[in-house]
Scaffold this active site. Sequence first.
Site, mmCIF file in Angstrom:
data_model
loop_
_atom_site.group_PDB
_atom_site.id
_atom_site.type_symbol
_atom_site.label_atom_id
_atom_site.label_comp_id
_atom_site.label_asym_id
_atom_site.label_seq_id
_atom_site.Cartn_x
_atom_site.Cartn_y
_atom_site.Cartn_z
ATOM 1 N N GLY A 1 0.678 -1.266 -0.020
ATOM 2 C CA GLY A 1 -0.002 0.068 0.030
ATOM 3 C C GLY A 1 0.742 1.323 0.080
ATOM 4 N N ASP A 2 1.848 1.228 1.069
ATOM 5 C CA ASP A 2 2.611 2.408 0.895
ATOM 6 C C ASP A 2 3.443 2.513 -0.500
ATOM 7 O OD1 ASP A 2 2.638 3.505 3.665
ATOM 8 O OD2 ASP A 2 3.573 1.376 4.155
#
Length: 401
Positions: free
Chosen positions: A172-173
């Site tokens: 996600g990051d």
Amino acid sequence: MNEKSHGPLHGLRVLEMGQLIAGPFCGQLLGDLGADVIKLEDPAKGDPMREWGRERPEGESLWWSVVGRNKRSVTCNLRTPEGQALARRLAAKADIVVENFRPGTVERWGMSYEELAAENPRLVMVRVSGYGQDGPYSQRPGYGSIGEAMGGLRYVVGDPSTPPSRTGISIGDSLAATFGALGALAALQERERTGRGQVVDSAIFEAVLALMESTVPEFQQTGYVRERTGAILPNVAPSNVYPTADGAWVLIAANQDTVFRRLAAVMGRPELADSPAYSTHGARGERQEELDALVAEWTAGLDAAVLEKMLEDGAVPFGRMFRAPDMMNDEHYRARGSIIEVAHERLGTVAMQNVFPRLSRSPGSVRWPGPPLGSHTDEVLARDLGLDDDEVAQLRAAGAV
């Protein structure tokens, strides 16, 4: 590769004020492609990524060696007025500012986009956050794992018999950072026409949502909600991970009609491709479980190397489940230079992934690994900002650097 290339972003300056992964990976991508990335770090401990990672030979974070590569480390205490003033001076000379603090933080520090753009109208500001810069959730603390959950990824990852899983990396990051870098490049292109910068708002949950294929229209149009399916995609067969006699796992993707015909021939079962039960994509999807069992029974009787040679000769797409040792020893990885060794002042060399994507005429490069904390502070203050020794001493006395 053109060894003289400085990278396509050579000449651009990036001021990175983020920490952990979402902001710093954006800075890494830009630095890999040649940008001059000045990373501001807390003077006391630096970016927490300097402490992350299970394995820390000689006390060095191997994760930091990757995410901090190609950056100049400058200590700057952004919680002091002097540090904030220093950051504003650096932003005035930057093309891109990257930050991933909770929305509202840089505004409290006197570094809103409006304030920075008043001094530098061409500035592009990349703001990576969990939920974006506005909306009812914007003030919540947001992490990659939460964005993966809310963006829909976590729910569909894993086996249907278990709770939702994670992917094993901070996807996600990294997705939000990648979209942030893409947005920055788009904003730079638009700046060529207008002469003005703008804000790039990259939210983790939206970066994940962007990759969720047709899950939203599937529900909106038919009420169908995708579920966890483990190693398969429903109705796409055969496309799965299959066992071998020597304990390896090989992924075979032969769901297309012509490719399945080739697989059937390699298996010594050409009649399967003509059988009404397996001759079409739809038929194979309906009998996915029994077809996977047939393929698995065949692969389980062969060593991985023998199986791979048969599949390659038969033009059937396949791939073994690679881990780091496999990557380091694979001939294709070596031929393309997908993994490189970078000189490290304490560890000798550190192996890490190369720069991707590859540009034919002006490729990026890894010029150095994540540097020691503050190792470029004096250089940037003196050469880039023109501060004299007394001014630098005053900043140190104030705890700003």
